[in-house]
Design an enzyme around this catalytic site. Structure first.
Site, PDB file in Angstrom:
ATOM      1  N   GLY A 173       0.818  -1.196   0.000  1.00  0.00           N
ATOM      2  CA  GLY A 173       0.000   0.000   0.000  1.00  0.00           C
ATOM      3  C   GLY A 173       0.857   1.253   0.000  1.00  0.00           C
ATOM      4  CB  SER A 174       0.532   4.540  -1.624  1.00  0.00           C
ATOM      5  OG  SER A 174       0.952   4.059  -2.879  1.00  0.00           O
ATOM      6  N   GLY A 175       1.458   5.358   1.096  1.00  0.00           N
ATOM      7  CA  GLY A 175       1.325   6.016   2.389  1.00  0.00           C
ATOM      8  C   GLY A 175       2.530   5.783   3.281  1.00  0.00           C
ATOM      9  CG  HIS A 176       3.653   2.451   4.145  1.00  0.00           C
ATOM     10  ND1 HIS A 176       3.087   2.731   5.366  1.00  0.00           N
ATOM     11  CD2 HIS A 176       2.870   1.497   3.571  1.00  0.00           C
ATOM     12  CE1 HIS A 176       2.009   1.948   5.526  1.00  0.00           C
ATOM     13  NE2 HIS A 176       1.858   1.210   4.448  1.00  0.00           N
ATOM     14  CE  LYS A 201       4.973  -2.581   3.956  1.00  0.00           C
ATOM     15  NZ  LYS A 201       4.854  -2.512   2.474  1.00  0.00           N
ATOM     16  CG  ASP A 206       0.727  -6.044   1.096  1.00  0.00           C
ATOM     17  OD1 ASP A 206       1.110  -5.341   0.163  1.00  0.00           O
ATOM     18  OD2 ASP A 206       0.138  -5.580   2.089  1.00  0.00           O
ATOM     19  CG  HIS A 252      -1.419  -0.085   7.561  1.00  0.00           C
ATOM     20  ND1 HIS A 252      -0.743  -1.218   7.924  1.00  0.00           N
ATOM     21  CD2 HIS A 252      -1.135   0.151   6.266  1.00  0.00           C
ATOM     22  CE1 HIS A 252      -0.064  -1.661   6.873  1.00  0.00           C
ATOM     23  NE2 HIS A 252      -0.283  -0.855   5.862  1.00  0.00           N
TER      24      HIS A 252
END
Lengths: 332, 332
Positions: free
Chosen positions: A53-56, A104, A109, A218
């Site tokens: 996921g994006s945001g990291h 991860k 995922d 998250h």
């Protein structure tokens, strides 16, 4: 919600557009949602691919480049990339020697990378997967069976990436990545919740004088809420959590990262690093390499994580090997 | 106040302790409050020194190293370093060819660096001063007569530092630094106020749906408050402000920085960079080099600044020259 964005829907493609504009060494395909090296796959080299996921950010796209990842496949914010997207990344990374997926440990995922590995195999790309599950905070979590994967991802990507750049074969690169993960432990603390563009509000409520101890990237709950305490005590607790899970004998050499979660300034991260280094020194651990900064973030969350990787042969030489990516660069 | 710290009083020395622990290439003197290169001054080379209030990390200590600064002297948070401290930094940087002071234009800094230059001269160290005043937001400000010095400091330190490393003499290094400043303009927007450790509360009140347009790096007021708007419009306004102050003809090549103020995640900075690049492209400006990240921060402030430096000879070659510091590293 106070963010620099145009709309929640366009957030990810616009972040990728900015990344592409800033880094001509990268090839960003906004339709396929992959970020690869502009120079293309290296013939005969094992490809290393990661995503999630994006945001990291800078994880993972910021680690694409010489000596680290060949391609990344960012999903929507806090959402796994889809199998077709992962296969595209594998194809972009494949130089004929197979591809290692660094994944991860989050249920979505794991499932999507597994499906992608099968699809890639159908296309003649051999895939090995390295699962990262370094976060000792909780045994299972909101999006995870087993431990969550967090900061060690950077160590796995750097060291496995250097091994691939050095000509190691598919099995060797994957085995090395697994060894780095096995040698690494992380623990995080949040001062504030993060806000996703889609929701527009903080993911959890945290009183003004409390912190979330053991938070996930998250905003998943950790071990407990507690009152904010001096950084020295928080750092000592983080080190204790990491060392309690995998005791290291005095004399152990370690690579240590103090990682900001997105909303914490560098000054505070250095302060925490000083405390972490002191706490590890008290236990006889020698830090031989370190990273202090934002590497695996959780949008705008204020907080930090500590990752300790006990050095084995040949981690250190591969850590020191040249790397040239947007977020990590040395030796070239 | 939610920060990683032990006490407001011990904040700065503990940040410096962490910096020292993380970077063995640096020599940190916690008593004298200076950060210098561990290898010492380079004989025959012009020394480059900068400093100012802390709270803007990585500025300035994070830019000490090969190809950039020889020493930095961090004051207390948002407070100028004192003259004796600046003289100590000059002494640590002096290789016998004189020292250039890079000074951001704030009244306290200007006064203390002037006094330090006189004291250094008494000790036989020739000093030239480069004043940085790139922020076009306001003509005078809370702590400033004339324009404030912000993002261009990074460009001045990099380019003057490279010139000094290349053997330029005192006058040449200082002249070059002044030319970089003259060619650079910046503008910043805040989404939130910052909180100093000493005060424990935000430096100003900003409603949940408003931004401060033209903010200073200590939270000084800008041009106006306005409602939060799409990033595209904010970026276009920042570019307009910069270009309005110093119009650049189509075909101009520029080094551009989109800088986070401490509490804004990298993903948003990349998004803004994409918008800034588009707005500059519309005006015929070609970005030839860029930085996207946290370089000149304001503690935990959410927000960003844009700096545009119109390239002249020999800026670009000096920009590309090797640099090895905690916060900027390439070519070595």
């Amino acid at each position: 919600m106070k963010k620099f964005l145009n709309s929640a829907e366009s957030f990810l493609p616009e972040v990728l557009a900015g990344l592409a504009a800033a880094h001509p060494d990268l090839r960003v395909d906004p339709a396929a949602r992959i970020v690869a090296r502009a120079a293309g796959a290296v013939a005969g080299k094992v490809g290393v691919v990661s995503g999630g996921g994006s945001g990291h950010e800078p994880l993972h796209a910021g680690f694409v480049g010489e000596g680290m990842l060949d391609a990344a496949c960012p999903g929507e914010v806090f959402t796994s990339p889809v199998p077709d997207q992962i296969v595209s990344a594998a194809a972009a990374a494949d130089g004929g020697a197979g591809v290692v997926f660094v994944v991860k440990n989050y249920t979505g995922d794991v499932m999507n990378f597994e499906m992608a590995a099968e699809l890639a195999a159908d296309e003649g790309i051999a895939v090995e997967t390295v699962l990262v599950d370094d976060d000792v905070a909780v045994r299972d979590s909101t999006y995870t069976a087993g431990r969550r994967g967090t900061g060690a991802t950077v160590f796995v990507e750097k060291i496995a990436g250097a091994a691939a750049a050095g000509g190691a074969d598919l099995t060797a690169v994957a085995d090395l990545g697994r060894r780095v993960n096995a040698a690494s432990r992380s623990f995080a603390v949040a001062l504030t919740a993060c806000t996703t563009p889609a929701s527009g509000r903080p993911g959890f409520d945290l009183p003004d004088d409390e912190i979330e101890v053991g938070v996930g990237i998250h905003g998943e709950p950790g071990r407990r809420r507690e009152k904010l305490r001096p950084a020295r005590e928080i750092a000592a607790d983080m080190v204790h959590a990491v060392m309690d899970d995998r005791p290291l004998p005095p004399g152990t050499e370690a690579i240590v990262m103090v990682n900001g979660l997105g909303g914490t300034p560098l000054s505070e991260l250095y302060l925490v690093y000083g405390e972490v280094a002191a706490a590890l020194a008290d236990r006889g651990i020698t830090i031989v390499r370190n990273l202090v900064g934002d590497y695996v973030t959780s949008l705008d969350m204020a907080g930090c994580s500590v990752t300790v990787c006990a050095v084995e042969e040949p981690f250190l030489a591969l850590w020191d090997a040249p790397v040239r990516t947007p977020a990590l660069r040395w030796g070239c």
